[in-house]
Each structure stands twice: as C-alpha cells, then as structure tokens.
Enzyme design. Structure first.
Site, PDB file in Angstrom:
ATOM      1  N   LYS A 196       0.597  -1.290   0.093  1.00  0.00           N
ATOM      2  CA  LYS A 196       0.145   0.117   0.007  1.00  0.00           C
ATOM      3  C   LYS A 196       0.653   1.179   0.172  1.00  0.00           C
ATOM      4  O   LYS A 196       0.600   2.071  -0.690  1.00  0.00           O
ATOM      5  CB  LYS A 196      -0.875   0.068   1.048  1.00  0.00           C
ATOM      6  CG  LYS A 196      -1.653   1.315   1.568  1.00  0.00           C
ATOM      7  CD  LYS A 196      -2.297   1.142   2.641  1.00  0.00           C
ATOM      8  CE  LYS A 196      -1.672   1.772   4.006  1.00  0.00           C
ATOM      9  NZ  LYS A 196      -1.406   2.926   4.556  1.00  0.00           N
ATOM     10  N   ASN A 197       1.821   1.253   0.752  1.00  0.00           N
ATOM     11  CA  ASN A 197       2.642   2.458   1.171  1.00  0.00           C
ATOM     12  C   ASN A 197       3.789   2.817  -0.135  1.00  0.00           C
ATOM     13  O   ASN A 197       4.355   4.012  -0.139  1.00  0.00           O
ATOM     14  CB  ASN A 197       3.323   2.632   2.454  1.00  0.00           C
ATOM     15  CG  ASN A 197       2.100   2.786   3.562  1.00  0.00           C
ATOM     16  OD1 ASN A 197       1.279   3.050   3.222  1.00  0.00           O
ATOM     17  ND2 ASN A 197       2.853   2.393   4.727  1.00  0.00           N
TER      18      ASN A 197
ATOM     19  N   CYS B 119      -4.196  12.708  12.520  1.00  0.00           N
ATOM     20  CA  CYS B 119      -5.110  11.579  12.525  1.00  0.00           C
ATOM     21  C   CYS B 119      -5.222  10.882  14.035  1.00  0.00           C
ATOM     22  O   CYS B 119      -4.251  11.291  14.879  1.00  0.00           O
ATOM     23  CB  CYS B 119      -4.874  10.520  11.395  1.00  0.00           C
ATOM     24  SG  CYS B 119      -3.388   9.614  11.728  1.00  0.00           S
TER      25      CYS B 119
ATOM     26  N   ARG C 132       0.763  14.308  12.684  1.00  0.00           N
ATOM     27  CA  ARG C 132       1.055  13.854  11.363  1.00  0.00           C
ATOM     28  C   ARG C 132       1.462  15.515  10.791  1.00  0.00           C
ATOM     29  O   ARG C 132       0.824  15.784   9.856  1.00  0.00           O
ATOM     30  CB  ARG C 132       0.118  13.411  10.755  1.00  0.00           C
ATOM     31  CG  ARG C 132      -0.694  12.170  11.252  1.00  0.00           C
ATOM     32  CD  ARG C 132       0.181  10.771  11.236  1.00  0.00           C
ATOM     33  NE  ARG C 132       0.624  10.314  10.174  1.00  0.00           N
ATOM     34  CZ  ARG C 132       0.063   9.372   9.519  1.00  0.00           C
ATOM     35  NH1 ARG C 132      -1.049   8.857   9.727  1.00  0.00           N
ATOM     36  NH2 ARG C 132       0.624   8.912   8.488  1.00  0.00           N
TER      37      ARG C 132
ATOM     38  N   ASP D 252       4.449   0.117  12.021  1.00  0.00           N
ATOM     39  CA  ASP D 252       3.237  -0.206  11.614  1.00  0.00           C
ATOM     40  C   ASP D 252       3.387  -1.573  11.836  1.00  0.00           C
ATOM     41  O   ASP D 252       2.209  -2.182  11.512  1.00  0.00           O
ATOM     42  CB  ASP D 252       3.212  -0.285  10.024  1.00  0.00           C
ATOM     43  CG  ASP D 252       3.095   1.278   9.331  1.00  0.00           C
ATOM     44  OD1 ASP D 252       2.615   1.933  10.154  1.00  0.00           O
ATOM     45  OD2 ASP D 252       3.351   1.571   8.386  1.00  0.00           O
TER      46      ASP D 252
ATOM     47  N   ARG E 272      -8.607  -0.524   4.486  1.00  0.00           N
ATOM     48  CA  ARG E 272      -7.761   0.645   3.811  1.00  0.00           C
ATOM     49  C   ARG E 272      -6.422  -0.103   3.629  1.00  0.00           C
ATOM     50  O   ARG E 272      -5.585   0.413   2.857  1.00  0.00           O
ATOM     51  CB  ARG E 272      -7.496   1.554   5.014  1.00  0.00           C
ATOM     52  CG  ARG E 272      -8.878   2.460   5.013  1.00  0.00           C
ATOM     53  CD  ARG E 272      -8.284   3.788   5.973  1.00  0.00           C
ATOM     54  NE  ARG E 272      -6.864   4.232   5.656  1.00  0.00           N
ATOM     55  CZ  ARG E 272      -6.187   4.660   6.378  1.00  0.00           C
ATOM     56  NH1 ARG E 272      -6.133   4.777   7.453  1.00  0.00           N
ATOM     57  NH2 ARG E 272      -5.054   5.182   5.928  1.00  0.00           N
TER      58      ARG E 272
HETATM   59  N1  EPU Z   1       6.937  14.090  10.904  1.00  0.00           N
HETATM   60  C1  EPU Z   1       7.392  15.603  11.033  1.00  0.00           C
HETATM   61  N2  EPU Z   1       7.167  16.127  10.128  1.00  0.00           N
HETATM   62  C2  EPU Z   1       6.895  16.081   8.741  1.00  0.00           C
HETATM   63  C3  EPU Z   1       6.640  14.535   8.446  1.00  0.00           C
HETATM   64  C4  EPU Z   1       6.989  13.984   9.565  1.00  0.00           C
HETATM   65  O1  EPU Z   1       7.659  15.783  12.206  1.00  0.00           O
HETATM   66  O2  EPU Z   1       7.011  17.018   7.900  1.00  0.00           O
HETATM   67  C5  EPU Z   1       7.334  13.219  11.780  1.00  0.00           C
HETATM   68  C6  EPU Z   1       5.805  12.501  11.761  1.00  0.00           C
HETATM   69  O3  EPU Z   1       5.183  13.304  12.919  1.00  0.00           O
HETATM   70  C7  EPU Z   1       6.103  10.957  12.598  1.00  0.00           C
HETATM   71  C8  EPU Z   1       7.668  10.889  11.887  1.00  0.00           C
HETATM   72  O4  EPU Z   1       8.080  12.233  11.331  1.00  0.00           O
HETATM   73  O5  EPU Z   1       6.489  11.488  14.057  1.00  0.00           O
HETATM   74  C9  EPU Z   1       7.683  10.118  10.550  1.00  0.00           C
HETATM   75  O6  EPU Z   1       6.704  10.283   9.672  1.00  0.00           O
HETATM   76  P1  EPU Z   1       6.426   9.958   8.454  1.00  0.00           P
HETATM   77  O7  EPU Z   1       6.625  11.293   7.322  1.00  0.00           O
HETATM   78  O8  EPU Z   1       7.693   8.971   8.025  1.00  0.00           O
HETATM   79  O9  EPU Z   1       5.156   9.236   8.074  1.00  0.00           O
HETATM   80  P2  EPU Z   1       4.397   9.354   6.708  1.00  0.00           P
HETATM   81  O10 EPU Z   1       5.291   9.352   5.421  1.00  0.00           O
HETATM   82  O11 EPU Z   1       3.038  10.194   6.811  1.00  0.00           O
HETATM   83  C10 EPU Z   1       4.243   6.757   6.138  1.00  0.00           C
HETATM   84  C11 EPU Z   1       3.245   5.583   6.182  1.00  0.00           C
HETATM   85  C12 EPU Z   1       2.836   5.492   7.609  1.00  0.00           C
HETATM   86  C13 EPU Z   1       3.786   4.780   8.340  1.00  0.00           C
HETATM   87  C14 EPU Z   1       5.018   5.995   8.461  1.00  0.00           C
HETATM   88  C15 EPU Z   1       6.241   5.562   9.181  1.00  0.00           C
HETATM   89  C16 EPU Z   1       2.195   6.111   4.244  1.00  0.00           C
HETATM   90  C17 EPU Z   1       1.120   6.393   3.263  1.00  0.00           C
HETATM   91  N3  EPU Z   1       2.277   6.282   5.340  1.00  0.00           N
HETATM   92  O12 EPU Z   1       3.534   7.774   6.955  1.00  0.00           O
HETATM   93  O13 EPU Z   1       1.970   4.036   7.466  1.00  0.00           O
HETATM   94  O14 EPU Z   1       3.498   4.521   9.785  1.00  0.00           O
HETATM   95  O15 EPU Z   1       5.474   6.388   7.192  1.00  0.00           O
HETATM   96  O16 EPU Z   1       6.784   4.419   8.656  1.00  0.00           O
HETATM   97  O17 EPU Z   1       3.591   5.485   3.465  1.00  0.00           O
HETATM   98  C18 EPU Z   1       0.174   2.683   7.763  1.00  0.00           C
HETATM   99  O18 EPU Z   1       0.213   2.166   6.954  1.00  0.00           O
HETATM  100  O19 EPU Z   1      -0.321   2.298   8.802  1.00  0.00           O
HETATM  101  C19 EPU Z   1       0.804   3.885   8.293  1.00  0.00           C
HETATM  102  C20 EPU Z   1       0.267   4.890   9.171  1.00  0.00           C
END
Ligand code: EPU
Length: 432
Positions: free
Chosen positions: A22-23, A116, A121, A309, A401
């Site tokens: 998915k990701n 969320c 996030r 995850d 999802r």
């Molecule tokens: N963060 C910041 N600032 C930013 C972006 C992120 O502080 O601008 C923080 C977040 O709050 C978090 C950490 O950095 O504490 C990591 O966030 P990241 O941006 O890596 O997460 P994401 O890209 O929003 C993806 C996956 C998530 C998975 C995370 C971590 C997708 C669509 N989602 O989220 O997947 O948990 O990486 O590996 O790729 C799931 O599949 O259940 C899911 C939540």
C-alpha cells in the site's frame, strides 16, 4: 456497518501470498502525474486507500484505466494543480501528490491534511525541503500553495525530531527529479517503499544516485516518460500474516516476505524464540507457536529499525509470552489505541509515556472490541485468533484501507472468521 467475528483457537495452516505494498502504491500512483505518457503499475493492491487515490488522480485530470486485476494504467496528459480538502481529509496520504504536482506543473495548491488518530502528522519537513529548493510557499484558508518556477537543486537536510520522513522524502524526490540542477537529500527515508519509488522514477528517466541510502542525489531532467513497474510486496502485510501463524500456533508459509525488508522484525521474532524458516525465495514459514518464547524489548524506528506499522500486531504476541516486554514508540509516541481494547480481552499492558509495558502470559478471551486505525484493527483480529471464544471487531473499514481481503484470506488458512453486518452482533453492540 461491517463487523468481523472471530472464533479463536483454530491453528492456521497453509500458504499465503502477500499483495503489493500500500505505502509504495500510493506515492507511485501520484508519480504517474510526473509525465504525460502512460505509466503502468502492476501488483497494485485492491484497497480502499488505493481506490481513493485513483479517484484523486481522476480529479486532477488523469485518465485511469484498470487493465487487469492489480494492473492500472494512468495517462496524465493535462492535469490541474488543486487538490481540495474534501479529498485530502479522507486520506492523509493524498499529501504525496504535492511533490508530483510541483514536479510536473511547477505549482501546486493542496489542502493541508489534519492529524489523525495515531498522532499529529505534521508536514513541516515536506515544506522545509521544498522551500530549500527555492519554492515559494504560502498558506491560505487551510491550503498550501507552492510556486516552484524559480526552484533549483541544492542540499536539503530532511531529518526531524523522529528521524527521516517517508512521505516527505517521496515528495521532495518527485519535485527534485524535474527541478534543474543537483539536489542532495540528507537523512532521506530508506524504507523499501521509497527505494521502490526511486526505481520507478529511474524507469521514467529520472537520475537518482544513492538509492536505499540516507543520502540521495538527484540530477534534475527536463521531462520524464512512461514506465511499466511492478509494486514491491507489502512487508507489513507479510509480518502480520507471520504473526497470525505464530499466534494461532499454526503452520503458515508467507510468499512475498522479503527478508531484507523485514530484518528488525525477524530479529525480534528470533530473539523471542519463534521458529521462522526460510522456505524458498522471498518465502518464510512459521510453525511451533509461541509457547517456549521469551519476552523481548522493541523500539520502533525508521527503516531499517523496527517498523511502527508492525508494533500493534507484535504487541499481541508479547501479551501471550510470559514475562515483561517493553515496546517504545519513537515514530508515533501515542500509537497505543489498540491497548485499551486488548486490555478488554484480558491483556496486562500499561502505558508509560511512549512505552507499553506488557506483562505477558495471559490467555486472552474474546470480547467485542473497537478498531481505531488500520494496524490496530489487524492487531485486534490477531488477538481474536488466539483468544478463547468470540471476538467481534467493529469499525473494520480501517482494515480495508490496508489489507486486501484480510478476513477471507485468514479463513482460507483455516481461521473461523466471518464478516457480518453490525446488526448481527449479540445485543447489537455497535456504536457506529
Ligand atoms: N514528521 C514530522 N514532520 C514532517 C513529517 C513527519 O515531524 O513534515 C514526523 C511524523 O509526525 C512522525 C515521523 O516524522 O513522527 C515519521 O513520519 P513520516 O513522514 O515518515 O510518516 P508518513 O510518511 O506520514 C508513512 C506511512 C505510515 C507509516 C510511516 C512511518 C504512508 C502512506 N504512510 O507515513 O503508514 O507509519 O510512514 O513508517 O506511506 C500505515 O500504513 O498504517 C501507516 C500509518
């Protein structure tokens, strides 16, 4: 509203093949907007998040066709830059369109996603990265507008308080591949889904060095072309099915389980004493259950650390292993919503800050429980497989999802699991 009913105590047995990730699929679908030519993506999972992303691509003006099960063809001849709040609020991951729009159109106008249930996030790092490239960023009425007309490659540090950002790295990559000059991303995410996105972008003609490492160097090109790409298997789904095999004390073989993507997870299974066998290329088998297992301590970290995850699902295993295990969440410090539901099933888990203290060794007993998010719903179903009696998991739309036909596929392995309408619950307990 659907609910899932599990009658616990059945040992699972058989072989299961995991779907595409998915990701990886979500940012890759966004990346199809980077070219006017047709991109074909294969092994795309049939999930509500994916269907939603396809709706968003159509909203932007792309022609999206299903060529066969799991095969999507996207042609984005002319696209428009605005992603409205009605779309972004339904799926936070739609923010991965930002980089694709900036790359292709040099402008984007996208609603800001809120937090969320698993945490706040933020997207500050995404925006910081784009600003470093010289994009002009403005906020108005809940939207962020990006003007990349003067953007140029430069050095960008993408680390934040929790380490690297997965979608932030994807966004910067998609913007940088079509930005003139050399962009160097330091503290880039190394997740397999980012590696797979890089491979797709390279097939489209992007010049990216350092793929898989925390330092990515991108030489901007004038345009990209179409591609044909097969999405990497879902490591989180693979880990979840392996845990289902262990928790049901069954004998389960998982195809599409890439050991190089599951290192920290497999290391913890091994440390706990779970028998995991290599059963062929990208194939792992678990058998022997958890009875002789030992407690372990886990810290979630960016890849190659233990994936957040898989944390909720692993906590169910630790709740069954006698002794005290600790899980510390370093990515989403509040991602423990599943814990109160597991407590209702008899688990002894306390939360101290970002750490779950699990006093394991209980046999859980079935109960009506409420799923709060995607991974929590998988965890509750795993708990139901191991528990005595009936477990009713409500709000399973979260599950759909990110897991393709989770309940039917577990049933095919021998689980007593069925999806029903919530009106069929005893005493009609659903609150939805
Ligand atoms: N963060 C910041 N600032 C930013 C972006 C992120 O502080 O601008 C923080 C977040 O709050 C978090 C950490 O950095 O504490 C990591 O966030 P990241 O941006 O890596 O997460 P994401 O890209 O929003 C993806 C996956 C998530 C998975 C995370 C971590 C997708 C669509 N989602 O989220 O997947 O948990 O990486 O590996 O790729 C799931 O599949 O259940 C899911 C939540």
């Amino acid at each position: 509203m659907d609910v899932v009913r599990i009658n616990g105590g059945r040992a699972l047995s058989g072989t299961i093949t995991v779907s595409g990730a998915k990701n990886a699929s979500l940012p890759m679908l966004a990346a199809t907007l980077l070219t006017a030519e047709t991109c074909t993506l294969r092994n795309v999972p049939d999930l509500s998040d994916v269907r939603f992303m396809i709706e968003i691509l159509s909203h932007h003006g792309a022609l999206v066709e299903k060529a066969a099960p799991g095969v999507w063809r996207v042609t984005a001849k002319e696209i428009q830059p605005r992603t409205p709040y009605e779309l972004v609020r339904k799926m936070r991951a739609s923010i991965c369109l930002l980089g694709a729009l900036v790359g292709r159109l040099r402008t984007a106008d996208i609603a800001l996603p809120g937090g969320c249930v698993i945490g706040p996030r933020p997207i500050d790092l995404h925006l910081k990265g784009l600003a470093r490239l010289g994009c002009v960023i403005s906020h108005k009425n809940g939207y962020v507008s990006v003007d990349a007309s003067r953007a140029h490659g430069t050095n960008v540090f993408m680390g934040g308080r929790q380490g690297s950002t997965v979608t932030g790295t994807a966004n910067l990559l998609m913007a940088a591949v079509l930005t003139p000059g050399l962009t160097r991303i330091d503290s880039a995410a190394c997740e397999p889904e980012i590696v797979d996105l890089c491979v797709m972008l390279q097939k489209m003609g992007a010049r990216i060095d350092g793929v898989g490492s925390p330092v990515l160097t991108i030489e901007g090109v004038a345009s990209l072309h179409g591609c044909d790409h097969t999405v990497v298997p879902d490591r989180i789904e693979a880990g979840t099915y392996l845990l289902a095999g262990v928790l049901s004390e069954g004998d389960v073989t998982v195809r599409g389980a890439r050991t190089e993507h599951l290192g920290a997870f497999l290391d913890k299974l091994e440390e706990a004493g779970v028998v995991v066998e290599n059963a062929g290329p990208d194939t792992l088998r678990v058998h022997g259950g958890f009875h002789r297992c030992r407690p372990v301590d886990i810290i979630t970290l960016p890849h190659p650390g233990f994936a957040t995850d898989l944390q909720a699902q692993f906590s169910v295993l630790l709740a069954h292993i006698p002794g005290i295990s600790l899980i510390t969440e370093r990515i989403y410090p509040n991602r423990f919503m599943h814990v109160s539901e597991l407590q209702r099933m008899g688990a002894d888990i306390a939360i101290e800050g970002a750490t779950a203290i699990i006093k394991g060794g209980m046999r859980l007993s079935g109960a009506p429980v409420m799923a709060s998010d995607l991974r929590a719903s998988a965890a509750l179903i795993l708990a139901g497989l191991a528990a005595s009696g009936e477990t009713w998991v409500q709000r399973v739309y979260h599950l759909d999802r990110g897991y393709e036909q989770f309940d039917t596929r577990l049933a095919a392995l021998g689980a007593d699991i069925v999806r029903l309408d919530s009106s069929e619950m005893p005493n009609d307990g659903a609150d939805d």
